[in-house]
Enzyme design. Structure first.
Site, PDB file in Angstrom:
ATOM      1  CE  LYS A 239      -3.830  -2.448   2.069  1.00 14.21           C
ATOM      2  NZ  LYS A 239      -4.684  -2.752   3.169  1.00 14.21           N
TER       3      LYS A 239
ATOM      4  CD  GLN B 127      -3.399  -4.972   6.131  1.00 15.00           C
ATOM      5  OE1 GLN B 127      -3.456  -3.765   5.651  1.00 15.00           O
ATOM      6  NE2 GLN B 127      -3.833  -6.077   5.745  1.00 15.00           N
TER       7      GLN B 127
ATOM      8  CG  ASP C 107      -9.426  -0.324   4.374  1.00 17.39           C
ATOM      9  OD1 ASP C 107      -9.442  -0.893   3.331  1.00 17.39           O
ATOM     10  OD2 ASP C 107      -9.358  -0.966   5.487  1.00 17.39           O
TER      11      ASP C 107
HETATM   12  N1  LIG Z   1      -7.987  -3.154   6.553  1.00 15.70           N
HETATM   13  C1  LIG Z   1      -8.084  -4.016   5.498  1.00 15.70           C
HETATM   14  N2  LIG Z   1      -7.504  -4.995   5.755  1.00 15.70           N
HETATM   15  C2  LIG Z   1      -7.245  -6.132   4.866  1.00 15.70           C
HETATM   16  C3  LIG Z   1      -7.766  -5.726   3.531  1.00 15.70           C
HETATM   17  C4  LIG Z   1      -8.537  -4.516   3.489  1.00 15.70           C
HETATM   18  O1  LIG Z   1      -9.168  -4.515   2.166  1.00 15.70           O
HETATM   19  N3  LIG Z   1      -8.506  -3.920   4.406  1.00 15.70           N
HETATM   20  N4  LIG Z   1      -7.877  -6.987   2.580  1.00 15.70           N
HETATM   21  C5  LIG Z   1      -6.952  -7.861   2.898  1.00 15.70           C
HETATM   22  C6  LIG Z   1      -5.552  -8.126   2.418  1.00 15.70           C
HETATM   23  N5  LIG Z   1      -5.187  -7.044   1.528  1.00 15.70           N
HETATM   24  C7  LIG Z   1      -5.117  -5.741   1.879  1.00 15.70           C
HETATM   25  O2  LIG Z   1      -5.096  -5.486   3.070  1.00 15.70           O
HETATM   26  C8  LIG Z   1      -4.646  -7.544  -0.017  1.00 15.70           C
HETATM   27  C9  LIG Z   1      -4.642  -8.749  -0.080  1.00 15.70           C
HETATM   28  C10 LIG Z   1      -4.179  -9.093  -1.379  1.00 15.70           C
HETATM   29  C11 LIG Z   1      -3.430  -8.136  -2.348  1.00 15.70           C
HETATM   30  C12 LIG Z   1      -2.971  -8.246  -3.572  1.00 15.70           C
HETATM   31  O3  LIG Z   1      -2.718  -7.438  -4.378  1.00 15.70           O
HETATM   32  N6  LIG Z   1      -2.484  -9.513  -3.743  1.00 15.70           N
HETATM   33  C13 LIG Z   1      -1.972 -10.115  -5.045  1.00 15.70           C
HETATM   34  C14 LIG Z   1      -0.693 -10.760  -4.863  1.00 15.70           C
HETATM   35  C15 LIG Z   1       0.052 -10.145  -3.746  1.00 15.70           C
HETATM   36  C16 LIG Z   1       1.674 -10.691  -3.968  1.00 15.70           C
HETATM   37  O4  LIG Z   1       2.067 -10.543  -4.892  1.00 15.70           O
HETATM   38  O5  LIG Z   1       1.807 -11.046  -2.820  1.00 15.70           O
HETATM   39  C17 LIG Z   1      -2.826 -10.655  -6.182  1.00 15.70           C
HETATM   40  O6  LIG Z   1      -3.873 -11.052  -5.738  1.00 15.70           O
HETATM   41  O7  LIG Z   1      -2.438 -10.354  -7.173  1.00 15.70           O
HETATM   42  C18 LIG Z   1      -3.763  -6.777  -1.979  1.00 15.70           C
HETATM   43  C19 LIG Z   1      -4.237  -6.528  -0.797  1.00 15.70           C
HETATM   44  C20 LIG Z   1      -6.851  -8.396   4.324  1.00 15.70           C
HETATM   45  N7  LIG Z   1      -6.882  -7.052   5.368  1.00 15.70           N
END
Ligand SMILES: Nc1nc2c(c(=O)[nH]1)N[C@@H](CN(C=O)c1ccc(C(=O)N[C@@H](CCC(=O)O)C(=O)O)cc1)CN2
Length: 284
Positions: free
Chosen positions: A57, A101, A124
């Site tokens: 992020k 988070q 968020d």
């Molecule tokens: N406060 C929050 N916490 C969490 C959220 C949220 O939206 N708000 N979502 C999830 C986790 N998350 C962001 O926090 C998140 C998960 C996955 C990805 C992402 O881009 N994944 C990639 C692969 C990443 C990599 O290469 O390691 C993909 O799917 O292509 C972004 C954000 C839980 N917590």
């Protein structure tokens, strides 16, 4: 041998375009006001996945011309201490968006912590105020992953009106709001969860399936209605989705990959909403 016929919904490409648009809006804010939009990220403890997501992020913020302010708290932080830290960010005029988070430790009242985020800074989309606004179809910030799912469906011209949408999962930041957003677009929504009887038969009715259950490869191709749109919102360790991609892609018309589908859109929406929050708070 796999005989995939589905078209991929490319979240990486759509996220890139969304971040470019957001960067242009952020630059315009800075040009007009001299203020750089700022997202505060709050991390409790050092769960490796959470550390990675917060870093992702912050990196994307830097790319989009958004300043990030990071608050890192030890795993032993109490609910009261966390609420105090978030309240301070809510009152800081230099901060336009706040991200806590998820998940925080089990000893913390996460709901109380989320509610310490000022509604105008809830980029968020995790507060009750944001959830209620979304439920009533009023303007406000949406939960980022469901918001990203809707942008993907729109980018691929998926018709939702009158369609049967099935959401597997009912978490507060993913499944529940995803269902509400689909309902707001006139889909007929069914939620499934751990107590659903004969899950397969419900999933088989889905014209649009949103998998948000947090179990790797949980949904198999045999349960996908031929021609369905499959959105895999799973983010399990090892970048494994909730849908068994190879078998599902043989039956779906459109499908999101993991990685490269919904995940990148989560962060793109967070950035877009941060800039939107800055615009509103600066009276633009
Ligand atoms: N406060 C929050 N916490 C969490 C959220 C949220 O939206 N708000 N979502 C999830 C986790 N998350 C962001 O926090 C998140 C998960 C996955 C990805 C992402 O881009 N994944 C990639 C692969 C990443 C990599 O290469 O390691 C993909 O799917 O292509 C972004 C954000 C839980 N917590």
């Amino acid at each position: 041998m796999s005989t995939s016929t589905a078209t991929l919904m490319d979240g990486t490409a759509l996220a890139r375009r969304t971040v470019e648009e957001t960067a242009a809006r952020a630059a315009e804010i800075t040009r007009r006001t001299g203020v750089t939009p700022c997202l505060a990220t709050v991390l409790v403890g050092s769960d490796p996945a959470s550390v990675t997501y917060v870093k992702m992020k912050q990196n994307r913020c830097a790319k989009a011309g958004i300043r990030s302010k990071h608050v890192e708290l030890p795993a032993s932080t109490t609910t009261e201490e966390l609420v105090a830290a978030i309240t301070a960010l809510s009152q800081d005029p230099e901060v336009h968006g706040i991200l806590l988070q998820h998940p925080v430790g089990p000893h913390i009242d996460e709901r109380a912590a989320f509610e310490a985020i000022a509604p105008e800074k809830d980029v968020d989309g995790v507060t009750m105020a944001s959830f209620a606004a979304m439920g009533f179809g009023l303007p406000g910030f949406v939960s980022c992953t469901p918001g990203g799912i809707m942008r993907l469906l729109d980018a691929y011209d998926v018709e939702l009106r009158g369609k049967r949408a099935v959401v597997v999962g009912r978490s507060a930041i993913l499944g529940k709001p995803a269902g509400l957003l689909l309902l707001g677009r006139d889909a007929t929504v069914t939620y499934c969860h751990s107590r659903t009887e004969d899950l397969s038969s419900v999933v088989r009715e889905a014209d649009v399936l949103v998998a948000a259950v947090g179990k790797p490869n949980f949904i198999k191709g045999a349960d996908i209605k031929p021609g369905a749109v499959v959105v895999d919102a799973g983010y399990n360790p090892g970048n494994i989705g909730d849908v068994d991609f190879a078998s599902a892609a043989e039956r779906a018309s459109l499908i999101t990959p993991v990685p490269g589908g919904v995940g990148p859109m989560t962060i793109a929406v967070l950035l877009a909403q941060t800039v939107e929050g800055a615009e509103r708070q600066l009276g633009l």
